[in-house]
Design a protein around this motif. Sequence first.
Motif, short mmCIF file in Angstrom:
data_model
loop_
_atom_site.label_atom_id
_atom_site.label_comp_id
_atom_site.label_asym_id
_atom_site.label_seq_id
_atom_site.Cartn_x
_atom_site.Cartn_y
_atom_site.Cartn_z
N VAL A 176 80.01 -9.85 -79.43
CA VAL A 176 81.22 -9.71 -78.62
C VAL A 176 81.08 -8.54 -77.66
CG1 VAL A 176 83.69 -9.12 -78.70
CG2 VAL A 176 82.76 -10.85 -80.25
N ARG A 177 80.51 -7.44 -78.12
CA ARG A 177 80.30 -6.31 -77.22
C ARG A 177 79.37 -6.69 -76.08
NH1 ARG A 177 84.28 -2.54 -78.04
NH2 ARG A 177 84.78 -2.59 -80.26
N ALA A 178 78.33 -7.46 -76.39
CA ALA A 178 77.40 -7.90 -75.35
C ALA A 178 78.08 -8.83 -74.34
CB ALA A 178 76.20 -8.59 -75.98
N GLU A 179 78.98 -9.67 -74.84
CA GLU A 179 79.67 -10.63 -73.96
C GLU A 179 80.74 -9.96 -73.10
OE1 GLU A 179 79.33 -13.91 -73.53
OE2 GLU A 179 77.78 -14.36 -75.03
N THR A 180 81.12 -8.71 -73.46
CA THR A 180 82.23 -8.05 -72.76
C THR A 180 81.81 -6.72 -72.14
OG1 THR A 180 82.95 -7.00 -74.84
CG2 THR A 180 83.95 -9.11 -74.27
N ASP A 181 80.53 -6.58 -71.85
CA ASP A 181 80.01 -5.33 -71.26
C ASP A 181 80.37 -4.11 -72.09
OD1 ASP A 181 78.86 -6.69 -69.07
OD2 ASP A 181 80.76 -6.67 -67.99
N GLY A 182 80.41 -4.31 -73.41
CA GLY A 182 80.61 -3.20 -74.33
C GLY A 182 82.03 -2.83 -74.64
N ARG A 183 83.02 -3.44 -73.97
CA ARG A 183 84.40 -2.97 -74.14
C ARG A 183 85.15 -3.68 -75.27
NH1 ARG A 183 88.33 -6.19 -71.65
NH2 ARG A 183 89.73 -4.40 -71.60
N GLY A 184 84.74 -4.86 -75.66
CA GLY A 184 85.48 -5.61 -76.66
C GLY A 184 86.50 -6.54 -76.04
N ALA A 185 87.21 -7.25 -76.88
CA ALA A 185 88.16 -8.27 -76.41
C ALA A 185 89.55 -7.67 -76.19
CB ALA A 185 88.25 -9.40 -77.42
N ASP A 186 90.27 -8.23 -75.25
CA ASP A 186 91.67 -7.84 -75.05
C ASP A 186 92.54 -8.35 -76.20
OD1 ASP A 186 91.59 -6.68 -72.23
OD2 ASP A 186 90.70 -8.65 -71.91
N VAL A 187 92.22 -9.54 -76.69
CA VAL A 187 92.98 -10.15 -77.79
C VAL A 187 92.00 -10.76 -78.78
CG1 VAL A 187 94.76 -11.81 -78.45
CG2 VAL A 187 94.87 -10.72 -76.20
N VAL A 188 92.21 -10.48 -80.06
CA VAL A 188 91.46 -11.14 -81.13
C VAL A 188 92.46 -11.89 -82.00
CG1 VAL A 188 89.95 -10.85 -83.13
CG2 VAL A 188 89.67 -9.37 -81.13
N ILE A 189 92.20 -13.17 -82.20
CA ILE A 189 93.11 -14.03 -82.96
C ILE A 189 92.41 -14.48 -84.23
CG2 ILE A 189 94.42 -16.18 -82.97
CD1 ILE A 189 94.53 -15.91 -79.87
N CYS A 190 92.96 -14.11 -85.39
CA CYS A 190 92.44 -14.60 -86.67
C CYS A 190 93.09 -15.94 -86.96
CB CYS A 190 92.75 -13.61 -87.79
SG CYS A 190 91.83 -12.07 -87.68
N ALA A 191 92.34 -17.01 -86.71
CA ALA A 191 92.87 -18.36 -86.86
C ALA A 191 92.45 -19.00 -88.18
CB ALA A 191 92.43 -19.23 -85.69
N ILE A 192 91.99 -18.18 -89.11
CA ILE A 192 91.64 -18.65 -90.44
C ILE A 192 92.03 -17.56 -91.43
CG2 ILE A 192 89.27 -17.81 -90.22
CD1 ILE A 192 88.41 -20.18 -91.98
N GLY A 193 92.59 -17.97 -92.56
CA GLY A 193 93.15 -17.02 -93.51
C GLY A 193 92.14 -16.42 -94.47
N VAL A 194 91.20 -15.67 -93.96
CA VAL A 194 90.20 -14.97 -94.78
C VAL A 194 90.46 -13.48 -94.62
CG1 VAL A 194 87.76 -14.53 -95.16
CG2 VAL A 194 88.53 -16.83 -94.49
N PRO A 195 90.89 -12.78 -95.67
CA PRO A 195 91.28 -11.37 -95.54
C PRO A 195 90.22 -10.48 -94.89
CG PRO A 195 92.01 -12.20 -97.66
CD PRO A 195 91.17 -13.28 -97.05
N SER A 248 96.65 -16.72 -98.74
CA SER A 248 97.16 -17.13 -100.05
C SER A 248 97.98 -16.01 -100.67
CB SER A 248 96.00 -17.52 -100.98
OG SER A 248 95.32 -18.65 -100.47
N LYS A 249 98.96 -16.40 -101.48
CA LYS A 249 99.85 -15.43 -102.10
C LYS A 249 99.05 -14.41 -102.91
CE LYS A 249 103.87 -15.06 -105.15
NZ LYS A 249 104.85 -15.78 -105.99
N GLY A 250 99.38 -13.13 -102.70
CA GLY A 250 98.73 -12.06 -103.45
C GLY A 250 97.48 -11.51 -102.81
N GLU A 251 96.97 -12.17 -101.77
CA GLU A 251 95.76 -11.67 -101.12
C GLU A 251 96.08 -10.44 -100.26
OE1 GLU A 251 92.64 -15.32 -100.49
OE2 GLU A 251 94.11 -14.98 -98.92
N THR A 252 95.17 -9.51 -100.25
CA THR A 252 95.29 -8.34 -99.39
C THR A 252 93.98 -8.14 -98.64
OG1 THR A 252 94.56 -6.83 -101.14
CG2 THR A 252 96.94 -7.20 -100.93
N GLY A 253 94.05 -7.38 -97.58
CA GLY A 253 92.85 -7.09 -96.80
C GLY A 253 92.89 -5.67 -96.31
N GLU A 254 91.85 -5.26 -95.61
CA GLU A 254 91.82 -3.91 -95.05
C GLU A 254 91.55 -3.99 -93.56
OE1 GLU A 254 87.32 -2.28 -95.45
OE2 GLU A 254 88.54 -2.16 -97.27
N MET A 255 92.03 -3.00 -92.84
CA MET A 255 91.77 -2.87 -91.42
C MET A 255 91.35 -1.43 -91.16
SD MET A 255 94.88 -5.14 -89.77
CE MET A 255 93.94 -5.66 -88.33
#
Length: 345
Positions: free
Chosen positions: A226-245, A268-275
Motif C-alpha cells: 500500500v505504501r508503494a502504491e501511494t508514494d509512501g503516504r498510505g490510504a485516505d480511507v481504509v475499509i475493513c469489509a471482513i470481520g477479522v479482529p 462475532s460476539k465477544g471478539e476484541t481486537g487491537e489498534m
Amino acid sequence: MKAAILQAPNQLAVQATDLPKAGPGDLVIRMRAATVCGTDIRIFRGRKTMGVRYPSILGHEFAGEIVDTGGRAGLSVGDRVGLCPTIPCGHCDRCKRGLENMCAEGLNFGYELDGGFADLIRIPAQAVDGGNLRQLPPGMSYGEAALVEPLSCVLNGQEKAGVGFADVVVVIGAGPIGLLHVLLAGLRGAARIIVSDPNAGRREAALRFGADAVIDPMGEDVTARVRAETDGRGADVVICAIGVPALARQATDLVAHGGRVSLFAGFSKGETGEMDINAIHYNEIKVTGAFGLSRRNFDDAFNMVASGRLKVAPLITDSFPLDETPRAFEVAESGVAIKVAIVND
C-alpha cells in the motif's frame, strides 16, 4: 407454503409452514429473489445471537411481487416491489436523533419478523405506512432489488467514513460487501482503489468491479505494498469489509496521516481486537463504525441501481430454488461464489 426455517444454530431445513396472516393494512408478497448475507451465515452458525429467535425464517435482502394488497389504494396484485427491511419505531431517543438504523425498539425482517427465505412474506402496515416499500421500475430485476439492502449498508458506511473525490481507498476483503465498496467508491470519485484478499478469484473479481490494484495478503506485505502504491503516504480511507479482529490493527498501519478507518464488517460476539492507539493519536486518524441502514440510505441506493448508475447484477454468481436453501448457504459460506440468491419462480 414452504420456508427455510432455522430451528437452532446449524439446523436449517425447508419445510411446510402456515401461510402468513395479514392484518389490516398489511401486505403479502411472493418472494422472487432473496440473497444470502454474511450475517445470515453468522446467525445460522450461532455466531450472532442478538435479536435472533428460534424457530424463525431468516433473510433480510429480498424482493417480490404483491399477492395481497390489504385493500390499499395505489397498489395492485402483481406489483413488483423491493423493501427496506428495517422498520424504525420513530419515537425512541435514537430515532429522534436521526439514528434510526440503531433504533432500540424497531422491527427487522429476518430477526423480529420472518424474513425472505419463504414462499410468502407478510409486510406489516407499519412498514408500508413508513415508506419502506419501493415499486420496481421496468428493467430492474428482483435480484438487483434484493441487493439494494447491502448496498444501502455500504452507502451508510462510506458516508460515515467520508469517502469522496480523489481519495485513495483500501478495501480489506473482496467478498460481496467488499466488492460493493469498490463499486460505490468508484462512483463517489475515488482516485485509486486497492483491494486485499487471499482468495484469487475474488481478487480477480475486484479488478473487474473497478479496483486499480489487488494484494494477496498471504504472499505479500500488505503495508509495504500500500505504501508503494501511494508514494509512501498510505490510504485516505481504509475499509475493513471482513470481520477479522486482527485486520483492525492492520488498518491503522495502512492509513495516511489524517485518514479515516471504517470498521464496517460485523464481528462475532465477544471478539476484541487491537489498534495502534499512538498512530490514531499522533497521526490524527479517525476511526468509525457503521451499522445497518436507514430508509434514506435505502432510497438513495435504490435510485442508484434503478437508474443504472451502479451495476450490481454481476455480483450474483449462483442461484438456487427455495428447496435448496441449505445448499445455497453452503455455497455462500465456501467462498466459491460471490453472491448467492434464492429464487422463487
